[in-house]
Every structure is written in C-alpha cells, then in structure tokens.
Design a protein around this motif. Structure first.
Motif, PDB file in Angstrom:
ATOM      1  N   ALA A 108      -2.929   6.819 -17.205  1.00 31.94           N
ATOM      2  CA  ALA A 108      -2.687   8.251 -17.378  1.00 31.94           C
ATOM      3  C   ALA A 108      -2.326   8.429 -18.845  1.00 31.94           C
ATOM      4  O   ALA A 108      -1.307   7.911 -19.306  1.00 31.94           O
ATOM      5  CB  ALA A 108      -1.565   8.732 -16.472  1.00 31.94           C
ATOM      6  N   GLY A 109      -3.189   9.113 -19.565  1.00 28.69           N
ATOM      7  CA  GLY A 109      -2.963   9.235 -21.000  1.00 28.69           C
ATOM      8  C   GLY A 109      -3.023   7.869 -21.652  1.00 28.69           C
ATOM      9  O   GLY A 109      -3.915   7.075 -21.378  1.00 28.69           O
ATOM     10  N   SER A 110      -2.049   7.562 -22.469  1.00 29.41           N
ATOM     11  CA  SER A 110      -2.044   6.273 -23.164  1.00 29.41           C
ATOM     12  C   SER A 110      -1.319   5.183 -22.385  1.00 29.41           C
ATOM     13  O   SER A 110      -1.172   4.066 -22.884  1.00 29.41           O
ATOM     14  CB  SER A 110      -1.385   6.433 -24.538  1.00 29.41           C
ATOM     15  OG  SER A 110      -0.030   6.823 -24.381  1.00 29.41           O
ATOM     16  N   PRO A 152       0.795  -1.233   0.000  1.00 28.56           N
ATOM     17  CA  PRO A 152       0.000   0.000   0.000  1.00 28.56           C
ATOM     18  C   PRO A 152       0.828   1.285   0.000  1.00 28.56           C
ATOM     19  O   PRO A 152       0.281   2.365  -0.175  1.00 28.56           O
ATOM     20  CB  PRO A 152      -0.826  -0.103   1.274  1.00 28.56           C
ATOM     21  CG  PRO A 152      -0.028  -0.966   2.165  1.00 28.56           C
ATOM     22  CD  PRO A 152       0.712  -1.924   1.274  1.00 28.56           C
ATOM     23  N   PHE A 153       2.102   1.165   0.166  1.00 27.53           N
ATOM     24  CA  PHE A 153       2.953   2.355   0.202  1.00 27.53           C
ATOM     25  C   PHE A 153       3.880   2.379  -1.013  1.00 27.53           C
ATOM     26  O   PHE A 153       3.637   3.077  -1.980  1.00 27.53           O
ATOM     27  CB  PHE A 153       3.735   2.422   1.520  1.00 27.53           C
ATOM     28  CG  PHE A 153       2.834   2.430   2.717  1.00 27.53           C
ATOM     29  CD1 PHE A 153       1.980   3.492   2.968  1.00 27.53           C
ATOM     30  CD2 PHE A 153       2.798   1.351   3.585  1.00 27.53           C
ATOM     31  CE1 PHE A 153       1.122   3.494   4.061  1.00 27.53           C
ATOM     32  CE2 PHE A 153       1.964   1.340   4.681  1.00 27.53           C
ATOM     33  CZ  PHE A 153       1.116   2.411   4.928  1.00 27.53           C
ATOM     34  N   CYS A 154       4.930   1.606  -0.973  1.00 31.16           N
ATOM     35  CA  CYS A 154       5.971   1.685  -2.008  1.00 31.16           C
ATOM     36  C   CYS A 154       5.535   1.112  -3.347  1.00 31.16           C
ATOM     37  O   CYS A 154       5.872   1.675  -4.395  1.00 31.16           O
ATOM     38  CB  CYS A 154       7.244   1.020  -1.500  1.00 31.16           C
ATOM     39  SG  CYS A 154       7.828   1.799   0.028  1.00 31.16           S
ATOM     40  N   ILE A 155       4.803   0.023  -3.360  1.00 28.75           N
ATOM     41  CA  ILE A 155       4.348  -0.551  -4.629  1.00 28.75           C
ATOM     42  C   ILE A 155       3.275   0.341  -5.248  1.00 28.75           C
ATOM     43  O   ILE A 155       3.395   0.766  -6.396  1.00 28.75           O
ATOM     44  CB  ILE A 155       3.849  -2.001  -4.449  1.00 28.75           C
ATOM     45  CG1 ILE A 155       4.979  -2.915  -3.964  1.00 28.75           C
ATOM     46  CG2 ILE A 155       3.212  -2.525  -5.733  1.00 28.75           C
ATOM     47  CD1 ILE A 155       6.167  -3.009  -4.907  1.00 28.75           C
ATOM     48  N   ASP A 156       2.232   0.645  -4.508  1.00 29.73           N
ATOM     49  CA  ASP A 156       1.148   1.474  -5.020  1.00 29.73           C
ATOM     50  C   ASP A 156       1.680   2.813  -5.531  1.00 29.73           C
ATOM     51  O   ASP A 156       1.385   3.219  -6.668  1.00 29.73           O
ATOM     52  CB  ASP A 156       0.096   1.704  -3.933  1.00 29.73           C
ATOM     53  CG  ASP A 156      -1.078   2.511  -4.438  1.00 29.73           C
ATOM     54  OD1 ASP A 156      -2.037   1.903  -4.936  1.00 29.73           O
ATOM     55  OD2 ASP A 156      -1.035   3.762  -4.338  1.00 29.73           O
ATOM     56  N   THR A 157       2.463   3.498  -4.735  1.00 28.12           N
ATOM     57  CA  THR A 157       2.959   4.821  -5.106  1.00 28.12           C
ATOM     58  C   THR A 157       3.846   4.750  -6.342  1.00 28.12           C
ATOM     59  O   THR A 157       3.708   5.553  -7.266  1.00 28.12           O
ATOM     60  CB  THR A 157       3.737   5.447  -3.931  1.00 28.12           C
ATOM     61  OG1 THR A 157       2.890   5.479  -2.781  1.00 28.12           O
ATOM     62  CG2 THR A 157       4.194   6.849  -4.258  1.00 28.12           C
ATOM     63  N   SER A 158       4.766   3.792  -6.373  1.00 28.66           N
ATOM     64  CA  SER A 158       5.697   3.690  -7.499  1.00 28.66           C
ATOM     65  C   SER A 158       5.005   3.266  -8.789  1.00 28.66           C
ATOM     66  O   SER A 158       5.360   3.752  -9.870  1.00 28.66           O
ATOM     67  CB  SER A 158       6.834   2.729  -7.145  1.00 28.66           C
ATOM     68  OG  SER A 158       7.568   3.230  -6.028  1.00 28.66           O
ATOM     69  N   VAL A 159       4.017   2.386  -8.698  1.00 28.41           N
ATOM     70  CA  VAL A 159       3.266   1.969  -9.885  1.00 28.41           C
ATOM     71  C   VAL A 159       2.523   3.170 -10.474  1.00 28.41           C
ATOM     72  O   VAL A 159       2.607   3.457 -11.674  1.00 28.41           O
ATOM     73  CB  VAL A 159       2.285   0.820  -9.561  1.00 28.41           C
ATOM     74  CG1 VAL A 159       1.252   0.632 -10.662  1.00 28.41           C
ATOM     75  CG2 VAL A 159       3.052  -0.477  -9.314  1.00 28.41           C
ATOM     76  N   ARG A 160       1.805   3.883  -9.624  1.00 29.80           N
ATOM     77  CA  ARG A 160       1.031   5.036 -10.099  1.00 29.80           C
ATOM     78  C   ARG A 160       1.955   6.121 -10.661  1.00 29.80           C
ATOM     79  O   ARG A 160       1.671   6.724 -11.691  1.00 29.80           O
ATOM     80  CB  ARG A 160       0.164   5.593  -8.987  1.00 29.80           C
ATOM     81  CG  ARG A 160      -0.969   4.655  -8.592  1.00 29.80           C
ATOM     82  CD  ARG A 160      -1.727   5.208  -7.380  1.00 29.80           C
ATOM     83  NE  ARG A 160      -2.639   4.255  -6.828  1.00 29.80           N
ATOM     84  CZ  ARG A 160      -3.937   4.153  -7.156  1.00 29.80           C
ATOM     85  NH1 ARG A 160      -4.445   4.953  -8.066  1.00 29.80           N
ATOM     86  NH2 ARG A 160      -4.695   3.253  -6.586  1.00 29.80           N
ATOM     87  N   ARG A 161       3.064   6.355  -9.982  1.00 27.11           N
ATOM     88  CA  ARG A 161       3.998   7.387 -10.445  1.00 27.11           C
ATOM     89  C   ARG A 161       4.612   6.996 -11.787  1.00 27.11           C
ATOM     90  O   ARG A 161       4.770   7.842 -12.673  1.00 27.11           O
ATOM     91  CB  ARG A 161       5.081   7.605  -9.397  1.00 27.11           C
ATOM     92  CG  ARG A 161       6.099   8.662  -9.756  1.00 27.11           C
ATOM     93  CD  ARG A 161       5.559  10.092  -9.589  1.00 27.11           C
ATOM     94  NE  ARG A 161       6.491  11.090 -10.065  1.00 27.11           N
ATOM     95  CZ  ARG A 161       7.533  11.568  -9.402  1.00 27.11           C
ATOM     96  NH1 ARG A 161       7.787  11.140  -8.176  1.00 27.11           N
ATOM     97  NH2 ARG A 161       8.311  12.470  -9.923  1.00 27.11           N
ATOM     98  N   ALA A 162       4.957   5.724 -11.946  1.00 28.40           N
ATOM     99  CA  ALA A 162       5.532   5.270 -13.213  1.00 28.40           C
ATOM    100  C   ALA A 162       4.578   5.567 -14.365  1.00 28.40           C
ATOM    101  O   ALA A 162       4.992   6.096 -15.402  1.00 28.40           O
ATOM    102  CB  ALA A 162       5.852   3.774 -13.152  1.00 28.40           C
ATOM    103  N   VAL A 163       3.314   5.255 -14.171  1.00 28.95           N
ATOM    104  CA  VAL A 163       2.323   5.489 -15.222  1.00 28.95           C
ATOM    105  C   VAL A 163       2.184   6.985 -15.497  1.00 28.95           C
ATOM    106  O   VAL A 163       2.154   7.417 -16.654  1.00 28.95           O
ATOM    107  CB  VAL A 163       0.967   4.840 -14.859  1.00 28.95           C
ATOM    108  CG1 VAL A 163      -0.124   5.246 -15.834  1.00 28.95           C
ATOM    109  CG2 VAL A 163       1.107   3.324 -14.808  1.00 28.95           C
ATOM    110  N   SER A 164       2.130   7.786 -14.448  1.00 27.71           N
ATOM    111  CA  SER A 164       1.970   9.234 -14.647  1.00 27.71           C
ATOM    112  C   SER A 164       3.189   9.848 -15.327  1.00 27.71           C
ATOM    113  O   SER A 164       3.086  10.900 -15.953  1.00 27.71           O
ATOM    114  CB  SER A 164       1.666   9.939 -13.324  1.00 27.71           C
ATOM    115  OG  SER A 164       2.801   9.980 -12.494  1.00 27.71           O
ATOM    116  N   LEU A 165       4.342   9.183 -15.239  1.00 29.49           N
ATOM    117  CA  LEU A 165       5.548   9.653 -15.913  1.00 29.49           C
ATOM    118  C   LEU A 165       5.654   9.139 -17.352  1.00 29.49           C
ATOM    119  O   LEU A 165       6.608   9.461 -18.055  1.00 29.49           O
ATOM    120  CB  LEU A 165       6.797   9.234 -15.126  1.00 29.49           C
ATOM    121  CG  LEU A 165       7.015   9.951 -13.800  1.00 29.49           C
ATOM    122  CD1 LEU A 165       8.152   9.295 -13.020  1.00 29.49           C
ATOM    123  CD2 LEU A 165       7.295  11.436 -14.020  1.00 29.49           C
TER     124      LEU A 165
END
Length: 185
Positions: free
Chosen positions: A170-172, A120-133
């Motif tokens: 996020a986007g495509s 719920p912390f490192c996996i969730d945050t990093s997955v979402r951030r990767a997509v947003s990047l």
C-alpha cells in the motif's frame, strides 16, 4: 527504520477445534514447532533490545480461549516479560479498537516482524492492516500457524498466505518474507 517484533495470539488453545480429530496431533506438533521458532526469534529480539509486542485474543465464556481461562493464556515459551507491551484484542485485526497503532507510533516503530496464529484470520488481517496504516512488515514464513479449515490442511493455508502476502503493498509500504532463522532486526 525502527523494528519491533509482533507476536499475535500464540495462546494455549488458540487452534483447538480447527481440523478433524485425527489431524489434531499433527496440528499440535506443527504448532509446537512454530512456537519454538518464534521463541528463538523472541530471544534474538530481546538480546538486541528490539521492542516486543505480544497480542492476546480475548473470547467469551465457553470458547477455548475464553478470557481468563488456561486456553487463553499466552504460551509460556513466548510469554511477555515485565515491560513488554501486551495488547488484548477482540477481533481478528490486532489494530481494531486496540492501542496498538498509537503505541507503535509513540515508540517510533516503522517496521513490524510478525508471527503467530491464526493465519487466515488474525495474521492475514493484521499484516494487511499494518501495511495499509503505513508500516512495513516482515512475515515470518515458518512462524505463523493455523489449524485445518474445511478441505484445506494447515500446510496449504500457510503456504497460500506466504504466497499471497509476499509483496502485498500500500503506497510505499509492503510485506517481505523471512524464515525465523534468518530474521534480522
């Protein structure tokens, strides 16, 4: 599309203290099983010459994963080999104030296969951030782990995150799911 395997915080004591004392054996048994599955995915990535990136969380003195302690060390089953990228971080987000994004872009990586700890912390945050990047992500559904948090058992936490991260976009760019045994590079 160029893929890389990203393993986050698979450290000796990363789950220490997460859950009631009587649940500790079940949590450790599940963590051992997740680590074995991640080791198999890692072996596959290495055999196919897929880039491997290991992320290690650095905590302060007194924490179970205090930098330099035995608990801080990457588990032997998934320890990086010479030449594999090791990224140290101090926040849940593997991209925050680390060279991870720059290294991925430099290497032409566009898709990350992600597993590790703490869901719920490192996996969730990093997955979402990767997509947003702008990266696509495959989350290894049986390759991420958490201890218990409050009234939620690790089993519920993992199932919840598999459900809410599937299709996150996020986007495509977005998140797909795969069991460890079915990961393809």
């Amino acid at each position: 599309m160029s893929k890389a395997l990203l393993l986050i915080d698979v450290q000796n004591a990363v789950l220490e203290g997460m859950g009631a004392k009587e649940r500790a054996p079940a949590i450790q048994e599940a963590y051992d099983a997740v680590t074995r599955r991640l080791a198999a995915v890692l072996a596959k990535a290495r055999s196919e010459a897929v880039p491997v990136i290991i992320v290690q969380h650095d905590e302060a003195e007194g924490d179970p994963i205090a930098k330099g302690s035995k608990g801080w060390e990457i588990r032997a089953e998934v320890a990086p080999l010479p030449g594999e990228l090791l990224i140290n971080k101090q926040a849940c987000d593997a991209f925050f104030e680390t060279p991870l994004e720059a290294e991925l872009r430099r290497r032409g990586i566009t898709h990350l296969v992600i597993g590790g700890c703490v869901t719920p912390f490192c996996i969730d945050t990093s997955v979402r951030r990767a997509v947003s990047l702008g990266f696509d992500v495959t989350l290894i559904t049986d390759g991420h782990m958490s201890g218990d948090i409050g009234a939620l058992g690790f089993e519920q936490i993992i199932a919840h995150h598999n459900m809410v991260l599937w299709g996150f976009g996020a986007g495509s760019h977005g998140v797909g799911l795969s069991k460890a045994a079915e990961v393809s590079f």
